[in-house]
Design a protein around this motif. Structure first.
Motif, PDB file in Angstrom:
ATOM      1  N   LEU A  58       2.294 -68.600 -59.273  1.00 36.58           N
ATOM      2  CA  LEU A  58       2.401 -69.920 -58.444  1.00 36.58           C
ATOM      3  C   LEU A  58       4.031 -69.959 -58.357  1.00 36.58           C
ATOM      4  O   LEU A  58       4.622 -70.323 -57.506  1.00 36.58           O
ATOM      5  N   VAL A  73      -3.017 -77.562 -56.605  1.00 32.18           N
ATOM      6  CA  VAL A  73      -2.386 -76.418 -56.241  1.00 32.18           C
ATOM      7  C   VAL A  73      -2.154 -76.272 -54.600  1.00 32.18           C
ATOM      8  O   VAL A  73      -1.107 -76.356 -54.061  1.00 32.18           O
ATOM      9  N   VAL A  74      -3.307 -76.789 -54.087  1.00 31.54           N
ATOM     10  CA  VAL A  74      -3.350 -76.864 -52.633  1.00 31.54           C
ATOM     11  C   VAL A  74      -2.123 -77.753 -52.186  1.00 31.54           C
ATOM     12  O   VAL A  74      -1.330 -77.595 -51.176  1.00 31.54           O
ATOM     13  N   VAL A 119      -4.262 -67.823 -56.667  1.00 26.93           N
ATOM     14  CA  VAL A 119      -4.412 -68.836 -57.828  1.00 26.93           C
ATOM     15  C   VAL A 119      -5.718 -69.420 -57.474  1.00 26.93           C
ATOM     16  O   VAL A 119      -6.442 -69.795 -58.610  1.00 26.93           O
ATOM     17  N   LEU A 120      -6.024 -69.717 -56.334  1.00 24.59           N
ATOM     18  CA  LEU A 120      -7.557 -70.587 -56.087  1.00 24.59           C
ATOM     19  C   LEU A 120      -8.262 -69.908 -56.483  1.00 24.59           C
ATOM     20  O   LEU A 120      -9.651 -70.252 -56.897  1.00 24.59           O
ATOM     21  N   THR A 172      -0.710 -68.971 -53.186  1.00 26.20           N
ATOM     22  CA  THR A 172      -1.775 -69.902 -53.195  1.00 26.20           C
ATOM     23  C   THR A 172      -3.217 -69.560 -53.406  1.00 26.20           C
ATOM     24  O   THR A 172      -4.118 -70.005 -53.895  1.00 26.20           O
ATOM     25  N   VAL A 200       0.360 -79.227 -53.838  1.00 25.28           N
ATOM     26  CA  VAL A 200       1.988 -78.614 -54.213  1.00 25.28           C
ATOM     27  C   VAL A 200       2.301 -77.428 -53.297  1.00 25.28           C
ATOM     28  O   VAL A 200       3.228 -77.616 -52.571  1.00 25.28           O
ATOM     29  N   MET A 201       1.732 -76.303 -53.098  1.00 26.30           N
ATOM     30  CA  MET A 201       2.007 -75.297 -52.130  1.00 26.30           C
ATOM     31  C   MET A 201       1.924 -75.701 -50.819  1.00 26.30           C
ATOM     32  O   MET A 201       2.799 -75.205 -50.216  1.00 26.30           O
ATOM     33  N   ALA A 254       4.132 -66.991 -49.853  1.00 24.91           N
ATOM     34  CA  ALA A 254       3.690 -68.265 -50.583  1.00 24.91           C
ATOM     35  C   ALA A 254       2.335 -68.529 -50.162  1.00 24.91           C
ATOM     36  O   ALA A 254       1.524 -68.957 -51.026  1.00 24.91           O
ATOM     37  N   ILE A 313      -8.986 -70.155 -60.183  1.00 20.40           N
ATOM     38  CA  ILE A 313      -9.737 -71.591 -60.357  1.00 20.40           C
ATOM     39  C   ILE A 313     -11.107 -71.518 -60.092  1.00 20.40           C
ATOM     40  O   ILE A 313     -11.962 -72.340 -60.695  1.00 20.40           O
ATOM     41  N   ALA A 338       8.633 -69.822 -50.865  1.00 23.91           N
ATOM     42  CA  ALA A 338       8.519 -70.892 -49.982  1.00 23.91           C
ATOM     43  C   ALA A 338       9.768 -71.531 -49.774  1.00 23.91           C
ATOM     44  O   ALA A 338      10.375 -71.855 -48.670  1.00 23.91           O
ATOM     45  N   ALA A 382      -7.842 -77.314 -58.181  1.00 32.30           N
ATOM     46  CA  ALA A 382      -7.433 -76.626 -56.761  1.00 32.30           C
ATOM     47  C   ALA A 382      -6.679 -77.406 -55.936  1.00 32.30           C
ATOM     48  O   ALA A 382      -5.904 -77.062 -54.979  1.00 32.30           O
ATOM     49  N   LEU A 412       6.226 -70.359 -54.865  1.00 30.00           N
ATOM     50  CA  LEU A 412       6.848 -71.680 -54.816  1.00 30.00           C
ATOM     51  C   LEU A 412       8.500 -71.051 -54.302  1.00 30.00           C
ATOM     52  O   LEU A 412       8.914 -71.505 -53.505  1.00 30.00           O
TER      53      LEU A 412
END
Lengths: 139, 160
Positions: A26, B9-10, A61-62, A58, B12-13, A54, A65, A33, B6, A30
């Motif tokens: 992440l 994260v979405v 990382v998802l 994302t 922020v990114m 970027a 999660i 980006a 989730a 970032l």
């Protein structure tokens, strides 16, 4: 393939390693980006790759999660390893796609450290998860 | 819990990818030359010969620097069409970019090996091109200097 998409049961230690790897992915995403909007957008192809990094970070990382640990490990390696290789090539005399950089400033170092840590933690976490899964299947 | 994480994260990114709070390239804070200045620069560049412009593209200078007259739109380094430096200073900056970095720009971004990649005549041709683009005048064109070969001093007063 099915294993990649299945939710994985993870030991707390493995989950911690992969969560740290996700945090590193992440941070690197970032930073890509940020740099994209601070001038790299104008660099042909390289700018687009920063943007894609970027977005890819994302998505990766998802996956963690959503408990797709194997997909996360594969994704983290797929994003971070090519990025690290590209950074190294861009600092060589040949350059990456015609783009050359002269040194590692703070922005570049943040990306390098975060991505190296992400790769190591993802490999460690993935390896430990694989060993645990093997042990469970033998038991 | 997972859904909230989730979503965070979405969010922020998504903001970062959209550029919210990400700042701007330092070059975007610099003034741009007027149309008349750009047209005049294009004339000076055309009168100079192709070598400097070719080197500017071949060495990848246009990836990081802007010159409106040739549609170079790099934003990682300072604009080169509003410089107020003579050809000698520009040649120095090409071979030793760490010596005097423009304020607000990354200090280590520009490669330091242009002095090895190009011979003296090429460095001078490139400097003459940038000088022409910025409105200054090159002291001599690159052809008149070509026969002198390598090894001149690159600092101030190294001519001659």
């Amino acid at each position: 393939m099915r294993r990649l998409l299945e939710p994985a049961r993870l030991d707390p230690l493995v989950l911690a390693a992969l969560a740290l790897a996700a945090a590193c992915v992440l941070v690197a995403g970032l930073q890509h980006a940020r740099l994209y909007h601070r001038g790299y957008a104008e660099v042909q192809i390289v700018g687009a790759l920063f943007f894609l990094n970027a977005i890819g970070s994302t998505a990766v990382v998802l996956t963690l999660i959503l408990r797709r640990a194997w997909l996360f490990v594969l994704g983290a390696l797929s994003v971070c390893v090519p990025s690290l290789v590209s950074i190294a090539i861009s600092h060589s005399s040949s350059g990456f796609l015609g783009f050359r950089e002269g040194g590692y400033d703070a922005d570049a170092m943040i990306i390098v450290v975060a991505e190296v840590a992400a790769v190591l933690l993802a490999l460690a976490g993935g390896g430990a998860a694989a060993a645990a899964a093997r042990a469970r299947s033998h038991a | 819990m997972r859904l909230a994480l989730a979503a965070l994260v979405v969010l922020v990114m998504g903001c970062a990818i959209a550029g919210v709070g990400m700042g701007e390239a330092p070059a975007e804070r610099e003034p741009t030359p007027t149309q008349a200045q750009t047209a005049a620069a294009a004339q000076r560049i055309a009168a100079l010969g192709p070598q400097g412009r070719r080197l500017f593209a071949d060495e990848g200078c246009d990836r990081c620097h802007s010159i409106a007259a040739i549609d170079a739109d790099g934003k990682l380094g300072p604009r080169l069409d509003i410089l107020d430096e003579d050809a000698e200073d520009i040649a120095e900056s090409i071979v030793d970019p760490r010596d005097d970095t423009a304020d607000g720009y990354p200090e280590r971004l520009m490669p330091t090996d242009y002095g090895q990649r190009m011979n003296d005549a090429e460095v001078r041709a490139l400097a003459a091109f940038v000088t022409a683009a910025s409105g200054g005048e090159a002291e001599e064109d690159d052809d008149s200097r070509r026969g002198r070969g390598r090894g001149r001093g690159r600092g101030h007063g190294g001519e001659g």
